[in-house]
Design an enzyme around this catalytic site. Structure first.
Site, PDB file in Angstrom:
ATOM      1  N   GLU A 158       0.844  -1.201   0.000  1.00  0.00           N
ATOM      2  CA  GLU A 158       0.000   0.000   0.000  1.00  0.00           C
ATOM      3  C   GLU A 158       0.876   1.246   0.000  1.00  0.00           C
ATOM      4  OE1 GLU A 158      -2.765  -0.202   3.311  1.00  0.00           O
ATOM      5  OE2 GLU A 158      -4.199  -1.253   2.052  1.00  0.00           O
ATOM      6  N   GLU A 234      -6.532  -7.650  -0.301  1.00  0.00           N
ATOM      7  CA  GLU A 234      -6.888  -7.756   1.121  1.00  0.00           C
ATOM      8  C   GLU A 234      -8.388  -7.539   1.260  1.00  0.00           C
ATOM      9  OE1 GLU A 234      -4.642  -5.248   3.769  1.00  0.00           O
ATOM     10  OE2 GLU A 234      -2.771  -5.710   2.726  1.00  0.00           O
TER      11      GLU A 234
HETATM   12  C1  GLA Z   1      -3.870  -2.513   5.321  1.00  0.00           C
HETATM   13  C2  GLA Z   1      -2.508  -3.181   5.356  1.00  0.00           C
HETATM   14  C3  GLA Z   1      -2.524  -4.481   6.112  1.00  0.00           C
HETATM   15  C4  GLA Z   1      -3.309  -4.342   7.401  1.00  0.00           C
HETATM   16  C5  GLA Z   1      -4.720  -3.907   7.078  1.00  0.00           C
HETATM   17  C6  GLA Z   1      -5.611  -3.757   8.293  1.00  0.00           C
HETATM   18  O1  GLA Z   1      -4.581  -2.923   4.270  1.00  0.00           O
HETATM   19  O2  GLA Z   1      -2.000  -3.389   4.056  1.00  0.00           O
HETATM   20  O3  GLA Z   1      -1.205  -4.838   6.368  1.00  0.00           O
HETATM   21  O4  GLA Z   1      -2.678  -3.411   8.200  1.00  0.00           O
HETATM   22  O5  GLA Z   1      -4.664  -2.645   6.474  1.00  0.00           O
HETATM   23  O6  GLA Z   1      -5.652  -4.903   9.039  1.00  0.00           O
END
Ligand code: GLA
Length: 580
Positions: A158, A234
């Site tokens: 991210e 995710e």
């Molecule tokens: C983001 C991050 C993950 C995690 C999620 C929340 O998407 O990429 O590593 O921190 O948020 O659980």
């Protein structure tokens, strides 16, 4: 040679279109003895892929010292997944977020002169390269292109939520390719413009992360990437907890509904998390928005397999959905692990922290206070000791700034707590003559997300008595990785900071949960293994998970490090978790 490829809107594996149904399990959050069990249950749920991050800070605890054993044996985890019949997606960071200490970055990076994180800064890049030089050759034989299970790898994490340095992002990508990583590469970002602009690279597959509104999210992705597969890297089907907040759950039906909408759109999905596991030891991360919110010890995440690896209602709801789209063997019924309530354990022996300092630490003399990173310490507690002279009535002791929570003692007597962000400090009366001033600071877990990423822990600037900085300190680092050196005696004091020890007998090995009713805040060790923090006053979590492989038949040892006080030195081993 098998390879995952992109052909129009499809993923192609071995020449055939394949939808990726994946779930996250972090090897570093599950004891290795249970990896296979969790992976088998994942396979039986209809999944074809497991995804894991790589936690750099597990593998390089000190600069240039590498660790790939036990819970750090990533290769074994990947091999096991392959044996079970799962593909593997690896997300090697270097930054991983994940509610993990410092987003997976090693704490010692903070002490590198001139370092700037997550950008093309030479001190940072040099360290990442040195790590990739060790990590990536280990993963190379496990790539699908070499007959292994790894089908894809992520570049950064991210990144668009943090920065816009394409040179850095490109260096990571090229670094992977240069070291022989020839599987599909991808980035993952939130479904927003700034994120998709900052976090992506030309020629690298873009994926998005979200928990709901899949139609809108994939539409946003389409604006940046046409005619490529939709992949939610995710799918937040549950959520994590901070101390002092309510426990998060998400109804199975709701998660299943969003999942099915993705399948209907032809999308591929990675469940974040499929099995969350535990933030053992001091490895939880924290969030920050003017206040620190450390993540609790459990990383149950309300995911399809709970913290103890048992199938939940969500597991079966998800399996029902998958069975509509893929052929799965529904005859496999995942059995819950064996649980046991071993009962009450009296902690009959004690070692006071202040009496034990010389056994578990050696003081560093320093004119000024220093944060733990400057003394080569990553995690745990740090004690600052000096002398103050009185009499002085109504003096103000303040800390600039404390990361994260200080207990102040004058002449061994507890004066109060100073938390991060507290500017006023404490008002105390200093008695006649010289008095010892102790400041015990807990590092509650480094921030893993956002602009505050990269902080020192302990006392970051200094300690003041009224308007004067106090100098001349003895600093005791307390990572608590050597508590076997403590000398215990029979005692039943009720106030901390104190280590309390007790033994219990195990005839039959089973998972259990330790409940610390009447205790306040501290850390639990089982047979020398740091289980993690408890904080009953804050909640929501009231028990800590003890997986059976941490126990052995016969006598087992519990040590509780209590910072404040307990009603009685007794704990109870029960057969159910209490997460709030
Ligand atoms: C983001 C991050 C993950 C995690 C999620 C929340 O998407 O990429 O590593 O921190 O948020 O659980």
């Amino acid at each position: 040679m098998s390879k995952l490829e992109v052909l129009g809107k499809d993923f192609i594996y071995d020449g055939k279109p394949e939808r990726i149904i994946s779930g996250a399990i972090h090897y570093f959050r599950v004891v290795p003895e249970y990896w296979k069990d969790r992976l088998l249950k994942m396979k039986a749920c209809g999944f074809n892929t497991v995804e894991t991050y790589v936690a750099w800070n597990i593998h390089e605890p000190k600069p240039g010292e590498f660790y790939f054993e036990g819970m750090g044996d990533i290769c074994k985890f990947i091999q096991t997944a392959g044996e079970v019949g799962l593909h593997v997606i690896v997300r090697p960071g270097p930054y991983i977020c994940a509610e993990w200490e410092f987003g997976g970055l090693p704490a010692w990076l903070m002490a590198e002169p001139g370092i700037k994180l997550r950008c093309y800064n030479k001190p940072f890049i040099d360290r990442v390269d040195a790590f990739y030089d060790v990590l990536l050759p280990k993963l190379k034989p496990l790539l699908c292109t070499n007959g292994g299970p790894i089908i894809a790898m992520q570049v950064e994490n991210e990144y668009g939520s943090y920065g816009n340095d394409k040179k850095y992002l490109n260096h990571l990508k090229e670094g992977m390719i240069k070291r022989g990583i020839d599987v599909l590469l991808f980035t993952s970002d939130g479904p927003g413009d700034l994120m998709l602009e900052g976090g992506t690279l030309p020629g690298v597959l873009k994926t998005v992360n979200f928990g709901s509104e899949p139609e809108e999210s994939f539409e946003k992705l389409s604006e940046y990437q046409k005619d490529k597969p939709f992949m939610c890297m995710e799918f937040w089907n549950g959520w994590f907890d901070h101390w002092g907040e309510k426990h998060h759950t998400r109804p199975a039906g709701d998660a299943a509904d969003v999942f099915e909408r993705m399948l209907k759109m032809g999308a591929s999905v990675n469940f974040y998390m499929f099995h969350g596991g535990t933030n053992f030891g001091f490895m939880n991360g924290a969030n920050y928005d003017g206040k620190l919110y450390p993540t609790v010890t459990s990383y149950d995440y309300d995911s399809p397999l709970n913290e103890a690896g048992d199938a939940t209602e969500k597991y079966f709801a998800i399996r029902d959905i998958i069975s509509k789209y893929e052929k799965i063997d529904e005859s496999y019924i995942p059995e819950p692990s064996k649980k046991k309530a071993y009962g009450r354990v009296e902690l009959t022996e004690q070692a006071g922290l202040f009496d034990s300092l010389d056994e578990i630490s050696s003081p560093v003399k320093s004119a000024h206070t220093q944060p733990m990173e400057m003394l080569g310490q990553n995690y745990g507690f740090i004690l600052y000791r000096t002398h103050v002279t009185g009499p002085k009535k109504g003096s103000q002791i303040s800390i600039i700034d404390v990361h994260d929570r200080a207990q102040v003692f004058l002449g061994g007597k507890f004066m109060g707590v100073i938390e991060r962000g507290n500017k006023e400090g404490l008002t105390v009366d200093i008695p006649d003559g010289e008095t010892v001033l102790d400041i015990l600071v807990e590092n509650m877990g480094r921030i893993n997300y956002g602009s505050e990423l990269g902080e020192f822990k302990g006392v970051t600037e200094g300690v003041r008595l009224d308007y004067q900085f106090i100098f001349d300190w003895d600093i005791y680092t307390l990572p608590l990785d050597n508590i076997e050196k403590l000398k215990f005696t029979k005692a039943k004091a009720k106030t901390g900071p104190v280590f309390c020890k007790g033994m219990f007998n195990v005839d039959e090995l089973a998972d259990t949960f330790i409940e610390l009713e009447g205790w306040n805040k501290g850390v639990v060790f089982i047979n020398g293994f740091n289980l993690g923090r408890y904080w009953n006053e804050a909640g929501p979590q009231k028990t800590l998970y003890i997986p059976a492989p941490l126990l052995h038949k016969g006598e087992n040892e519990i040590i509780v490090f209590e910072l404040h006080e307990m009603e009685k030195p007794v704990v109870e081993l029960i057969d159910k978790p209490m997460l709030g």
